[in-house]
Structure formats: C-alpha cells, structure tokens
Design a protein around this motif. Structure first.
Motif, PDB file in Angstrom:
ATOM      1  N   MET A   1      93.273  32.231 -20.269  1.00  0.00           N
ATOM      2  CA  MET A   1      94.363  33.149 -19.987  1.00  0.00           C
ATOM      3  C   MET A   1      94.045  33.915 -18.710  1.00  0.00           C
ATOM      4  SD  MET A   1      95.710  36.118 -22.491  1.00  0.00           S
ATOM      5  CE  MET A   1      96.985  37.198 -22.007  1.00  0.00           C
ATOM      6  N   GLU A   2      94.884  33.766 -17.735  1.00  0.00           N
ATOM      7  CA  GLU A   2      94.673  34.480 -16.486  1.00  0.00           C
ATOM      8  C   GLU A   2      95.816  35.459 -16.270  1.00  0.00           C
ATOM      9  OE1 GLU A   2      93.716  32.238 -13.010  1.00  0.00           O
ATOM     10  OE2 GLU A   2      92.801  30.672 -14.216  1.00  0.00           O
ATOM     11  N   ASN A   3      95.460  36.673 -15.930  1.00  0.00           N
ATOM     12  CA  ASN A   3      96.473  37.680 -15.627  1.00  0.00           C
ATOM     13  C   ASN A   3      95.953  38.514 -14.471  1.00  0.00           C
ATOM     14  OD1 ASN A   3      98.541  39.479 -15.531  1.00  0.00           O
ATOM     15  ND2 ASN A   3      98.397  40.124 -17.644  1.00  0.00           N
ATOM     16  N   GLN A   4      96.168  38.031 -13.273  1.00  0.00           N
ATOM     17  CA  GLN A   4      95.676  38.714 -12.082  1.00  0.00           C
ATOM     18  C   GLN A   4      96.511  39.951 -11.752  1.00  0.00           C
ATOM     19  OE1 GLN A   4      92.834  37.788 -10.910  1.00  0.00           O
ATOM     20  NE2 GLN A   4      92.741  35.982 -12.194  1.00  0.00           N
ATOM     21  N   ASP A   5      97.674  40.089 -12.394  1.00  0.00           N
ATOM     22  CA  ASP A   5      98.555  41.221 -12.113  1.00  0.00           C
ATOM     23  C   ASP A   5      98.220  42.450 -12.946  1.00  0.00           C
ATOM     24  OD1 ASP A   5      99.868  39.501 -10.403  1.00  0.00           O
ATOM     25  OD2 ASP A   5     101.411  38.996 -11.860  1.00  0.00           O
ATOM     26  N   PHE A   6      97.203  42.369 -13.789  1.00  0.00           N
ATOM     27  CA  PHE A   6      96.851  43.478 -14.671  1.00  0.00           C
ATOM     28  C   PHE A   6      96.383  44.670 -13.844  1.00  0.00           C
ATOM     29  CE2 PHE A   6      93.851  45.753 -17.449  1.00  0.00           C
ATOM     30  CZ  PHE A   6      94.690  46.026 -18.504  1.00  0.00           C
ATOM     31  N   ASN A   7      97.077  45.781 -13.966  1.00  0.00           N
ATOM     32  CA  ASN A   7      96.770  47.002 -13.233  1.00  0.00           C
ATOM     33  C   ASN A   7      96.056  47.968 -14.177  1.00  0.00           C
ATOM     34  OD1 ASN A   7      96.849  49.574 -12.050  1.00  0.00           O
ATOM     35  ND2 ASN A   7      98.693  49.069 -10.906  1.00  0.00           N
ATOM     36  N   VAL A   8      94.748  48.107 -14.001  1.00  0.00           N
ATOM     37  CA  VAL A   8      93.938  48.932 -14.895  1.00  0.00           C
ATOM     38  C   VAL A   8      94.375  50.384 -14.858  1.00  0.00           C
ATOM     39  CG1 VAL A   8      91.610  49.743 -15.387  1.00  0.00           C
ATOM     40  CG2 VAL A   8      91.978  47.363 -14.763  1.00  0.00           C
ATOM     41  N   GLN A   9      94.638  50.900 -13.686  1.00  0.00           N
ATOM     42  CA  GLN A   9      95.025  52.307 -13.567  1.00  0.00           C
ATOM     43  C   GLN A   9      96.325  52.574 -14.325  1.00  0.00           C
ATOM     44  OE1 GLN A   9      95.240  53.682  -9.542  1.00  0.00           O
ATOM     45  NE2 GLN A   9      95.381  55.815 -10.144  1.00  0.00           N
TER      46      GLN A   9
ATOM     47  N   TYR B   1      87.437  63.232 -15.598  1.00  0.00           N
ATOM     48  CA  TYR B   1      87.129  62.061 -16.403  1.00  0.00           C
ATOM     49  C   TYR B   1      87.977  60.823 -16.134  1.00  0.00           C
ATOM     50  CZ  TYR B   1      84.798  65.709 -19.042  1.00  0.00           C
ATOM     51  OH  TYR B   1      84.013  66.768 -19.405  1.00  0.00           O
ATOM     52  N   GLN B   2      89.212  60.993 -15.713  1.00  0.00           N
ATOM     53  CA  GLN B   2      90.122  59.854 -15.633  1.00  0.00           C
ATOM     54  C   GLN B   2      89.620  58.759 -14.687  1.00  0.00           C
ATOM     55  OE1 GLN B   2      94.183  61.002 -15.315  1.00  0.00           O
ATOM     56  NE2 GLN B   2      94.935  58.922 -15.397  1.00  0.00           N
ATOM     57  N   ASP B   3      89.034  59.133 -13.575  1.00  0.00           N
ATOM     58  CA  ASP B   3      88.510  58.123 -12.651  1.00  0.00           C
ATOM     59  C   ASP B   3      87.380  57.317 -13.294  1.00  0.00           C
ATOM     60  OD1 ASP B   3      90.325  58.858 -10.714  1.00  0.00           O
ATOM     61  OD2 ASP B   3      88.906  60.187  -9.670  1.00  0.00           O
ATOM     62  N   GLY B   4      86.548  57.970 -14.089  1.00  0.00           N
ATOM     63  CA  GLY B   4      85.474  57.285 -14.793  1.00  0.00           C
ATOM     64  C   GLY B   4      86.005  56.337 -15.854  1.00  0.00           C
ATOM     65  N   VAL B   5      87.041  56.755 -16.560  1.00  0.00           N
ATOM     66  CA  VAL B   5      87.663  55.897 -17.574  1.00  0.00           C
ATOM     67  C   VAL B   5      88.245  54.653 -16.910  1.00  0.00           C
ATOM     68  CG1 VAL B   5      89.556  55.742 -19.246  1.00  0.00           C
ATOM     69  CG2 VAL B   5      88.142  57.790 -19.172  1.00  0.00           C
ATOM     70  N   ILE B   6      88.916  54.828 -15.794  1.00  0.00           N
ATOM     71  CA  ILE B   6      89.489  53.691 -15.072  1.00  0.00           C
ATOM     72  C   ILE B   6      88.380  52.766 -14.577  1.00  0.00           C
ATOM     73  CG2 ILE B   6      90.756  53.042 -12.974  1.00  0.00           C
ATOM     74  CD1 ILE B   6      92.456  55.623 -13.484  1.00  0.00           C
ATOM     75  N   ALA B   7      87.305  53.318 -14.061  1.00  0.00           N
ATOM     76  CA  ALA B   7      86.182  52.500 -13.583  1.00  0.00           C
ATOM     77  C   ALA B   7      85.572  51.694 -14.731  1.00  0.00           C
ATOM     78  CB  ALA B   7      85.126  53.391 -12.928  1.00  0.00           C
TER      79      ALA B   7
ATOM     80  N   ILE C   1      85.146  46.477 -17.930  1.00  0.00           N
ATOM     81  CA  ILE C   1      85.518  45.751 -19.145  1.00  0.00           C
ATOM     82  C   ILE C   1      86.385  44.549 -18.787  1.00  0.00           C
ATOM     83  CG2 ILE C   1      86.896  45.900 -21.266  1.00  0.00           C
ATOM     84  CD1 ILE C   1      85.937  48.874 -21.428  1.00  0.00           C
ATOM     85  N   LYS C   2      87.319  44.742 -17.863  1.00  0.00           N
ATOM     86  CA  LYS C   2      88.200  43.653 -17.429  1.00  0.00           C
ATOM     87  C   LYS C   2      87.377  42.516 -16.823  1.00  0.00           C
ATOM     88  CE  LYS C   2      91.785  42.540 -14.125  1.00  0.00           C
ATOM     89  NZ  LYS C   2      92.153  42.806 -12.766  1.00  0.00           N
ATOM     90  N   SER C   3      86.407  42.843 -15.995  1.00  0.00           N
ATOM     91  CA  SER C   3      85.563  41.824 -15.366  1.00  0.00           C
ATOM     92  C   SER C   3      84.773  41.038 -16.409  1.00  0.00           C
ATOM     93  CB  SER C   3      84.594  42.464 -14.377  1.00  0.00           C
ATOM     94  OG  SER C   3      85.294  43.082 -13.339  1.00  0.00           O
ATOM     95  N   ILE C   4      84.227  41.737 -17.382  1.00  0.00           N
ATOM     96  CA  ILE C   4      83.462  41.074 -18.444  1.00  0.00           C
ATOM     97  C   ILE C   4      84.381  40.190 -19.287  1.00  0.00           C
ATOM     98  CG2 ILE C   4      82.121  41.461 -20.554  1.00  0.00           C
ATOM     99  CD1 ILE C   4      81.094  44.067 -19.145  1.00  0.00           C
ATOM    100  N   ALA C   5      85.550  40.706 -19.625  1.00  0.00           N
ATOM    101  CA  ALA C   5      86.499  39.937 -20.428  1.00  0.00           C
ATOM    102  C   ALA C   5      86.949  38.675 -19.699  1.00  0.00           C
ATOM    103  CB  ALA C   5      87.699  40.804 -20.793  1.00  0.00           C
ATOM    104  N   GLU C   6      87.125  38.759 -18.388  1.00  0.00           N
ATOM    105  CA  GLU C   6      87.521  37.577 -17.618  1.00  0.00           C
ATOM    106  C   GLU C   6      86.438  36.507 -17.679  1.00  0.00           C
ATOM    107  OE1 GLU C   6      88.402  39.183 -13.770  1.00  0.00           O
ATOM    108  OE2 GLU C   6      90.473  39.642 -14.313  1.00  0.00           O
ATOM    109  N   LEU C   7      85.168  36.911 -17.618  1.00  0.00           N
ATOM    110  CA  LEU C   7      84.075  35.941 -17.737  1.00  0.00           C
ATOM    111  C   LEU C   7      84.115  35.234 -19.093  1.00  0.00           C
ATOM    112  CD1 LEU C   7      81.054  37.902 -16.228  1.00  0.00           C
ATOM    113  CD2 LEU C   7      82.152  35.884 -15.263  1.00  0.00           C
ATOM    114  N   VAL C   8      84.312  36.003 -20.142  1.00  0.00           N
ATOM    115  CA  VAL C   8      84.350  35.432 -21.488  1.00  0.00           C
ATOM    116  C   VAL C   8      85.565  34.524 -21.655  1.00  0.00           C
ATOM    117  CG1 VAL C   8      84.572  35.984 -23.952  1.00  0.00           C
ATOM    118  CG2 VAL C   8      83.042  37.325 -22.498  1.00  0.00           C
ATOM    119  N   ASN C   9      86.728  34.998 -21.241  1.00  0.00           N
ATOM    120  CA  ASN C   9      87.961  34.229 -21.415  1.00  0.00           C
ATOM    121  C   ASN C   9      88.001  32.960 -20.578  1.00  0.00           C
ATOM    122  OD1 ASN C   9      89.066  35.939 -23.320  1.00  0.00           O
ATOM    123  ND2 ASN C   9      90.100  37.193 -21.794  1.00  0.00           N
ATOM    124  N   ASN C  10      87.310  32.949 -19.447  1.00  0.00           N
ATOM    125  CA  ASN C  10      87.320  31.781 -18.573  1.00  0.00           C
ATOM    126  C   ASN C  10      86.232  30.764 -18.919  1.00  0.00           C
ATOM    127  OD1 ASN C  10      89.516  32.695 -17.109  1.00  0.00           O
ATOM    128  ND2 ASN C  10      88.234  33.828 -15.682  1.00  0.00           N
TER     129      ASN C  10
END
Length: 63
Positions: free
Chosen positions: A1-9, A28-34, A39-48
């Motif tokens: 599943m690829e979703n390159q349009d996912f906007n974390v912010q 805190y909000q900038d840290g939560v987004i970071a 998490i998104k990067s790790i999930a992409e590795l697992v999903n791919n």
C-alpha cells in the motif's frame, strides 16, 4: 500500500480535533508531528516488505 500524499501535519491536526486534545503548539505539537513522520517512515518499510507466497499465517505466536 503506497500513499505518498499522506500529510502528517494535517493528520495530527485532524486527530487533535477528533480526539478533542489540546497540545500546545509552541511546546509540543512540532515534536508530535516529527514523531509521526518517523512512525510513517517505519510503517512504509514494513508495508513495502514483500513476503513469499509460501508464507503461512501461524495460528499462535511462540517466541
């Protein structure tokens, strides 16, 4: 599943509204987004990661 349009912010902003959470933007909000970016990067590795067709689901987990 690829979703390159996912906007974390935008995702974090929407979840704050949906869950009725207040996170101080300056502190805190900038840290939560970071963290969600990580998490998104790790999930992409697992999903791919492709599994061979011969892999079967285990009925129970045994370490």
């Amino acid at each position: 599943m690829e979703n390159q349009d996912f906007n974390v912010q935008e995702y974090v902003k929407q979840m704050l509204i949906l869950l009725d959470l207040e996170i101080k933007k300056d502190e805190y909000q900038d840290g939560v987004i970071a963290n969600f970016e990580r998490i998104k990067s790790i999930a992409e590795l697992v999903n791919n990661f492709t599994l061979p067709e011969s892999i079967e689901i285990a009925p129970t987990f045994e370490p």
